[in-house]
Design an enzyme around this catalytic site. Structure first.
Site, short mmCIF file in Angstrom:
data_model
loop_
_atom_site.label_atom_id
_atom_site.label_comp_id
_atom_site.label_asym_id
_atom_site.label_seq_id
_atom_site.Cartn_x
_atom_site.Cartn_y
_atom_site.Cartn_z
N ILE A 45 1.01 -1.28 0.05
CA ILE A 45 0.06 -0.11 0.06
C ILE A 45 0.86 1.29 -0.03
O ILE A 45 2.13 1.24 0.31
CB ILE A 45 -1.04 0.05 1.21
CG1 ILE A 45 -0.01 0.02 2.44
CG2 ILE A 45 -2.03 -1.13 1.19
CD1 ILE A 45 -1.11 0.27 3.65
N ASP A 46 0.09 2.46 -0.40
CA ASP A 46 1.17 3.64 -0.43
C ASP A 46 1.67 4.08 0.82
O ASP A 46 1.03 3.60 2.01
CB ASP A 46 0.25 4.86 -1.14
CG ASP A 46 0.00 4.45 -2.56
OD1 ASP A 46 0.48 3.66 -3.11
OD2 ASP A 46 -1.14 5.18 -2.93
N ARG A 47 2.70 4.76 0.81
CA ARG A 47 3.61 5.26 2.00
C ARG A 47 2.52 5.95 2.99
O ARG A 47 2.62 5.71 3.96
CB ARG A 47 4.81 6.14 1.59
CG ARG A 47 5.61 6.43 2.87
CD ARG A 47 6.75 7.28 2.29
NE ARG A 47 7.59 7.94 3.39
CZ ARG A 47 8.58 8.92 3.25
NH1 ARG A 47 8.94 9.19 1.91
NH2 ARG A 47 9.25 9.24 4.28
#
Length: 333
Positions: free
Chosen positions: A161-163
């Protein structure tokens, strides 16, 4: 493009140029997920073998040491979801110093574990922590877990998942568990539910966004995704949960797993996610911060999987962090 409004080994010359080298432990078999699919084999290897010179990547491909589904492949071969890539052990340049996250960071990561068994870890990843290092980041979630658990023989990310997105991330503790979960992903048997605060009032009649996505990578390495007719198919199911003055809380469930999918689909629908610097305009971002917003308001809240080895269907949930919860509390007032 529409919104549905219905419900190798290295040579001596390599070693002389890179006097400090580190051998990879053995042959790897990497199962390609949807996010990795579509790229050239050489580009995949350059990213996967961090620190490997391009000459080495092309050499091991030419020698047949890299295989796709056990068959020889060319550098320009396109990889697909479900492909098994054989990556041989190679010798990579080693950094002068190994960066170990601070004890406070390791404690925070361990405290974020919401489930663990013999083959699987599920972690409520904090916002701001990448899932892995690279692109200027010295470490991420997976490096933190490995540092916190030096005795673990196998720890691999099942998905990403995105940062700046918080929430549930799966980490396999056994290769058999990794293969099982990635097989569930390929068959679209894993259910993912995200909560997001978006700008404006989300129309109740928009239950899905079906729009192909194309990913561009800038020279800086930054990824930008846009809706494009020649992009990869992407489908997100959406449900409105709560309405506030100027914002909505929605549940978004990605059927496909494209980069920035929920973020781009929300913006395409005219309701970008609050605090999104890539896909929300500067004026709206400024208004969000003026109201006390401090983070990207996207959270992987719920996950449904068949437990590897058991076949039992389980659902896991992760609570919001303080920044997400406090912003919602302000809106509800």
């Amino acid at each position: 493009m529409a919104i549905d409004d219905r419900a190798s080994g290295s040579s001596k010359s390599d070693a002389s140029r890179n006097p400090t080298v580190s051998p990879r432990p053995g042959v790897e078999w990497v199962v390609i997920d949807e996010e990795q699919a579509g790229q050239r084999l050489d580009n995949f290897l350059i990213r996967h073998l961090k620190g490997a010179p391009r000459s080495l990547v092309y050499r091991i491909i030419r020698k047949g040491e890299v295989r796709i589904n056990r068959a020889r492949a060319r550098a320009d071969s396109r990889i697909a979801a479900g492909d098994e890539i054989r990556v041989p052990p190679v010798r990579l340049a080693q950094r002068d110093e190994t960066v170990i996250p601070a004890a406070k960071v390791l404690d925070r990561i361990e405290a974020a574990v919401v489930y663990e068994d013999d083959g699987l870890l599920i972690v409520n990843k904090p916002t701001g922590l990448a899932v892995h290092g690279g692109s200027g980041l010295q470490y991420g979630l997976i490096e933190g877990l490995r540092a916190a658990r030096p005795e673990a023989r196998f720890l691999e990310l099942v998905h990403r998942i995105d940062r700046d997105t918080s929430g549930l991330v799966m980490v396999a503790k056994k290769r058999s568990a990794l293969r099982d979960l990635q097989d569930q992903m390929r068959k679209k048997q894993i259910e993912k539910f995200y909560h997001a605060v978006v700008a404006g009032t989300w129309p109740a009649h928009i239950s899905k966004v079906d729009a192909p996505l194309l990913r561009d990578e800038l020279r800086s390495g930054e990824r930008i995704v846009r809706v494009a007719a020649d992009g990869k198919p992407a489908l997100t199911r959406v449900r409105s949960l709560e309405l506030y003055m100027g914002y909505s809380l929605i549940e978004a469930s990605p059927v496909t797993g494209r980069t920035h999918q929920i973020r781009v689909h929300c913006a395409y629908a005219g309701h970008p996610i609050a605090g999104d610097p890539k896909y929300m305009d500067d004026v709206s971002c400024g208004a969000f911060r003026a109201e006390g917003g401090r983070r990207l308001m996207l959270h992987a809240e719920k996950l449904g999987i068949d437990l590897p080895g058991a076949g039992e269907r389980r659902y896991f949930t992760a609570p919001y962090d303080e920044a997400f919860s406090s912003f919602l509390a302000r809106l509800r007032k």
